[in-house]
Design a protein around this motif. Structure first.
Motif, PDB file in Angstrom:
ATOM      1  N   LEU A 157      -6.791   9.224   2.514  1.00 25.32           N
ATOM      2  CA  LEU A 157      -5.337   8.761   2.543  1.00 25.32           C
ATOM      3  C   LEU A 157      -5.140   7.593   3.223  1.00 25.32           C
ATOM      4  O   LEU A 157      -4.253   6.778   3.253  1.00 25.32           O
ATOM      5  CB  LEU A 157      -4.777  10.020   3.143  1.00 25.32           C
ATOM      6  N   ILE A 160      -5.964   4.703   1.193  1.00 24.60           N
ATOM      7  CA  ILE A 160      -4.651   4.381   0.379  1.00 24.60           C
ATOM      8  C   ILE A 160      -3.412   3.887   1.010  1.00 24.60           C
ATOM      9  O   ILE A 160      -2.825   2.836   0.273  1.00 24.60           O
ATOM     10  CB  ILE A 160      -4.072   6.050  -0.301  1.00 24.60           C
ATOM     11  N   GLU A 161      -3.178   4.256   2.251  1.00 21.25           N
ATOM     12  CA  GLU A 161      -2.042   3.834   3.060  1.00 21.25           C
ATOM     13  C   GLU A 161      -1.959   2.240   2.967  1.00 21.25           C
ATOM     14  O   GLU A 161      -1.001   1.412   3.072  1.00 21.25           O
ATOM     15  CB  GLU A 161      -1.859   4.336   4.085  1.00 21.25           C
ATOM     16  N   THR A 168      -6.660   0.976  -8.083  1.00 14.57           N
ATOM     17  CA  THR A 168      -7.284   1.440  -6.821  1.00 14.57           C
ATOM     18  C   THR A 168      -8.143   0.119  -6.445  1.00 14.57           C
ATOM     19  O   THR A 168      -8.411  -0.746  -7.249  1.00 14.57           O
ATOM     20  CB  THR A 168      -8.315   2.712  -7.226  1.00 14.57           C
ATOM     21  N   ASP A 226      -1.406   5.590  -8.510  1.00 15.27           N
ATOM     22  CA  ASP A 226      -0.704   6.677  -8.525  1.00 15.27           C
ATOM     23  C   ASP A 226      -1.469   7.962  -8.728  1.00 15.27           C
ATOM     24  O   ASP A 226      -1.428   9.208  -8.296  1.00 15.27           O
ATOM     25  CB  ASP A 226       0.418   6.629  -9.676  1.00 15.27           C
ATOM     26  N   LYS A 229      -3.626   8.988  -5.583  1.00 17.27           N
ATOM     27  CA  LYS A 229      -2.505   9.474  -4.595  1.00 17.27           C
ATOM     28  C   LYS A 229      -2.616  11.027  -5.111  1.00 17.27           C
ATOM     29  O   LYS A 229      -2.544  12.166  -4.296  1.00 17.27           O
ATOM     30  CB  LYS A 229      -1.294   8.972  -4.458  1.00 17.27           C
ATOM     31  N   SER A 233      -3.464  14.515  -3.192  1.00 16.19           N
ATOM     32  CA  SER A 233      -2.392  14.750  -2.728  1.00 16.19           C
ATOM     33  C   SER A 233      -2.409  16.328  -1.953  1.00 16.19           C
ATOM     34  O   SER A 233      -1.638  16.916  -1.157  1.00 16.19           O
ATOM     35  CB  SER A 233      -1.439  15.173  -3.810  1.00 16.19           C
TER      36      SER A 233
END
Length: 337
Positions: A157, A160-161, A168, A226, A229, A233
């Motif tokens: 995460l 990803i942030e 990716t 997307d 993520k 999640s």
């Protein structure tokens, strides 16, 4: 059958599922997957195929030809690679032809799975991550895996942030290489990440006034940020420690089985195959197995510096006797000579 039935129940996989399995050619796995999941695609790990092939056909050239056949992305390319193997060794070609190509060659894959993987390295990665926890009792092992997943999710995460773009980071790196090579290619089609041929065709379409949009929008959704993520999640939240666990009163007490300590240090790492040992040797990291270490003091083998008493290597005295020479010890004098 028992294992795959439980796996299907856990993953909600029915008999009409179109999942893709990849495994070795263990005799029990093949009929079990065919019976329980007749619609699934079953790939064979190429490393295990080569290990079986190497028993009768040794040499790096066989490995190169096998990978050339498996990595071919079109039927004509695969046929040409197989013909080269046949011209080199008919028996090796006959042995490999007995394995249905739809199980191990990219040219024959169905395309349902957006991956052209040929090895089951994902299992080895999993084994490597739990190596410190798999020798623990079952509850402790599950706690080890749960704590690892918590750290893993938080780490991803954070990546990803700090990531930008539609794809990716790894897919972006691969796609940049594809765009770099696309200037020398013409159109073709393939599943997954858009090929160099398709990128060249999209550029040509855009140059002639066609509506193309961003090239990244033509990549399969599984490689987008997307989707990445969405995969991460789900959160693994902390739970109460053992001191806060509810105690259950049972009529019987489950005691651990009797444990007998085996001789020697317990092994955690799995046994490496002959291919892996060969690759380690080629990479320059030689194994010390079945080798004699020399003493750093007297340079003889059979002992080390801690147990060294100035003794000669086994057979040295006999050799000296045959040559008619004798060893002589001279004590140093006052002058130190």
């Amino acid at each position: 059958m028992w294992f795959l039935e439980l796996l299907g129940a856990d993953l909600d996989i029915g008999s009409n599922s179109k999942f893709t399995f990849i495994s070795d050619r263990q005799k029990g796995i093949l009929p079990a997957i065919t019976r329980l999941f007749p619609c699934a695609e079953h790939r064979y790990c190429l490393r295990h195929i080569y290990e079986n092939m190497k028993v009768s056909f040794k040499g790096d050239l066989y490995k190169e030809m096998l990978w050339k056949c498996a990595a071919a992305t079109t039927i004509p390319e695969f046929t040409l690679a197989m013909d080269e193997l046949k011209a080199f060794n008919k028996k090796a070609h006959l042995w490999l032809s007995k394995i249905p190509p739809l199980h191990w060659t990219r040219a024959h894959f169905s395309g349902r799975a957006v991956s052209d993987i040929l090895l089951n390295n994902m299992c080895e990665v999993y084994n490597g991550k739990i190596v410190e926890g798999r020798d623990k009792p079952i509850i402790s092992a599950l706690e080890y895996i749960r704590e690892y997943l918590m750290r893993r999710i938080v780490t991803v995460l954070n990546v990803i942030e700090n990531s930008e773009g539609l794809l990716t980071p790894k897919a972006t790196e691969m796609f940049d290489k594809i765009k770099q090579d696309a200037t020398h290619y013409m159109f073709s089609g393939m599943e997954g990440i858009t090929t160099r041929h398709a990128v060249a065709a999209l550029w040509e379409k855009a140059a002639t006034g066609g509506r193309v949009g961003t090239l990244e929008s033509w990549v399969h959704p599984v490689y987008t940020m997307d989707r990445w993520k969405l995969v991460y999640s789900f959160k693994v939240n902390p739970i109460n420690g053992r001191t806060l666990w509810a105690k259950i009163q049972l009529p019987t007490t489950i005691v651990p089985p009797k444990h007998h300590t085996q001789v020697g240090r317990p092994k955690k790492l799995r046994k490496r195959s002959a291919i892996e040992l060969e690759e380690l040797t080629q990479s320059g990291r030689l194994s010390k197995k079945q080798t004699k270490a020399a003493c750093t003091k007297c340079k003889n083998t059979g002992h080390n510096s801690r147990t060294c008493k100035g003794q000669a290597e086994a057979g040295t005295s006999a050799t000296a006797g045959k040559s008619g020479k004798r060893a002589k010890v001279v004590k140093p004098g006052k002058g130190g000579n």
